[in-house]
Design an enzyme around this catalytic site. Structure first.
Site, PDB file in Angstrom:
ATOM      1  N   SER A  82      89.605  25.108  53.573  1.00 54.11           N
ATOM      2  CA  SER A  82      88.815  26.333  53.493  1.00 54.11           C
ATOM      3  C   SER A  82      87.393  25.966  53.901  1.00 54.11           C
ATOM      4  CB  SER A  82      88.834  26.875  52.058  1.00 54.11           C
ATOM      5  OG  SER A  82      88.004  28.013  51.955  1.00 54.11           O
ATOM      6  N   ARG A  94      75.372  35.039  52.186  1.00 53.13           N
ATOM      7  CA  ARG A  94      76.128  36.209  51.734  1.00 53.13           C
ATOM      8  C   ARG A  94      75.275  37.465  51.540  1.00 53.13           C
ATOM      9  NH1 ARG A  94      79.706  33.841  54.189  1.00 53.13           N
ATOM     10  NH2 ARG A  94      81.455  32.881  53.105  1.00 53.13           N
ATOM     11  N   ASP A 131      91.773  34.548  55.886  1.00 52.69           N
ATOM     12  CA  ASP A 131      91.752  35.666  54.942  1.00 52.69           C
ATOM     13  C   ASP A 131      91.567  37.010  55.636  1.00 52.69           C
ATOM     14  OD1 ASP A 131      92.038  33.967  52.712  1.00 52.69           O
ATOM     15  OD2 ASP A 131      89.890  33.599  52.654  1.00 52.69           O
ATOM     16  N   ASP A 133      81.690  33.859  46.082  1.00 47.38           N
ATOM     17  CA  ASP A 133      81.290  34.801  47.122  1.00 47.38           C
ATOM     18  C   ASP A 133      81.592  36.248  46.769  1.00 47.38           C
ATOM     19  OD1 ASP A 133      80.093  33.015  48.803  1.00 47.38           O
ATOM     20  OD2 ASP A 133      81.817  32.736  50.112  1.00 47.38           O
TER      21      ASP A 133
END
Length: 406
Positions: A179, A98, A18, A127
């Site tokens: 992923s 995060r 990404d 996220d």
């Protein structure tokens, strides 16, 4: 803020699929803006090599690689572990990383006088919420760019095509396109064959597991480990005093070797859909177990039960991106109070994916062998009769009243 006014963007950068394509995409779609890449090192061993060169080659003006490992362990992992917080069995490895990374992102963005912060989270995932709620807390007026909510790319296959067209090197291909999210606490796997819950994870396939082995491939002899806690915080492993971070690394090794910490669940995402994930959390699973065993000695019944209830709320707050909220802080204050007497040592036996209690000791233990013994003691068993009479009085009275109505 209009696109033309965005001159500098700070990008949460991992070097994965990404964020690798986001750098050229930002420059193409935001007037060739300056892109500052920020890597939050939360223990993703093996994923940091070559990131600086890759980021610059793909268009970043500079890159920050920040060591957040101590902050992550001490201020996010340990408080969550002390709370006993999980989300539907998931030990929150991505969830509490995060806010730690997002806080550092904002610090760099303010230092760089950036106009916006960009992340590579999809519009389907959790996220995006975790990053953006943290950004709102520390920089409420900061513009956030989320390419997945803007661009025409619809799949990871299309991302790979974009990368190939722009000569962006990738460590994955169409056959290994899971992923993944990795840090010192865990590794998550999503996508590909795992999208069908009917498919068994390929635990025995070489290269699928990265932090350990399948229980089938674990040793035929058990491994013992002893962990010491002070006020609920791990302070030693097998008699060696060291930091909580080092203890987690050592437990990762021991747990991984013994097939500990594999979790395959279909979880309820914050955005509403169900999602299937496979998680590796070898050290964390051991640490949670050891802490829980010690608490059985050190917490009184009412505190233990109330803490257990509130751990569900704590886990939901972490999963839902609400780390920087008054409620999470209040719950952490409650947890810290409960941990004042959680001191002692726990010995565990690790064997082919299992964690077996092998002894627990505490100077603050509320357990009394003399009181609980089946042998002779000073406990007067006649006292229980009066207790039962009073405890059962409401039941008795209800029965008497009901019988008069018949």
């Amino acid at each position: 803020m209009d696109k033309k006014d965005i001159k500098k963007v700070v990008l949460a950068y991992s070097g994965g699929l990404d964020t690798s394509i986001i750098i050229p995409w930002l420059k193409e779609n935001y007037n060739n803006c300056e892109v500052v890449a920020v890597v939050g090192n939360v223990g993703q061993t093996g994923e940091l090599d070559g990131l600086e060169e890759k980021a610059i080659k793909t268009g970043a003006s500079k890159i920050y690689i920040l060591d957040l490992t101590d902050d992550y362990v001490d201020n996010y992992i340990i408080p969550t572990m002390k709370a006993g917080a999980v989300y539907e069995e998931y030990l929150l490895g991505t969830s509490h990383a995060r806010p730690c990374i997002a806080k550092a992102l904002v610090e760099v963005a303010l230092k760089e006088n950036a106009d916006a912060i960009c992340h590579g989270c999809t519009g389907k995932g959790n996220d995006q919420v975790r990053f953006e709620l943290a950004i709102k807390h520390f920089a409420p007026k900061m513009k956030v760019i989320a390419p997945w909510r803007e661009w025409s790319i619809k799949s990871r296959e299309e991302e790979i095509e974009y990368a190939e067209k722009h000569n962006i090197p990738l460590k994955i291909n169409r056959e290994t396109n899971y992923s993944k999210d990795k840090n010192l606490w865990h590794l998550s796997h999503e996508g590909m064959d795992l999208e069908d819950p009917a498919n068994e994870p390929q635990y025995e396939k070489k290269g699928f597991l990265e932090m350990g082995v399948s229980p089938i491939d674990a040793p035929n002899e058990p491994t013992y480990v002893e962990i010491e806690f002070i006020k609920g915080v791990p302070v030693a492993i097998d008699g060696e005093k060291t930091s909580a971070k080092n203890i987690i690394y050592k437990l990762n090794k021991l747990g991984g070797e013994n097939g500990i910490g594999l979790l395959d669940i279909v979880e309820n995402r914050l955005v509403g859909m169900k999602s299937r994930g496979v998680y590796e959390t070898p050290g964390g699973t051991i640490l949670y177990k050891a802490h829980s065993v010690l608490e059985t000695l050190c917490l009184d019944k009412m505190t233990a039960h109330e803490k257990q209830k509130l751990s569900v709320t704590f886990g939901e707050l972490v999963y839902n991106g609400q780390w920087f909220t008054p409620l999470r802080e209040a719950l952490s204050a409650f947890v810290d109070k409960t941990q004042e007497r959680v001191n002692g040592k726990v010995r565990l036996k690790l064997y082919k994916g299992n964690i077996i209690n092998a002894g627990v000791w505490s100077p603050d233990s509320l357990y009394s062998e003399e009181l609980a013994t089946f042998g002779e003691s000073d406990y007067d068993q006649k006292d229980s009769a009066g207790f039962i009479n009073l405890y059962g009085l409401p039941i008795k009275m209800q029965s008497i009243v009901d019988s008069k109505k018949k």
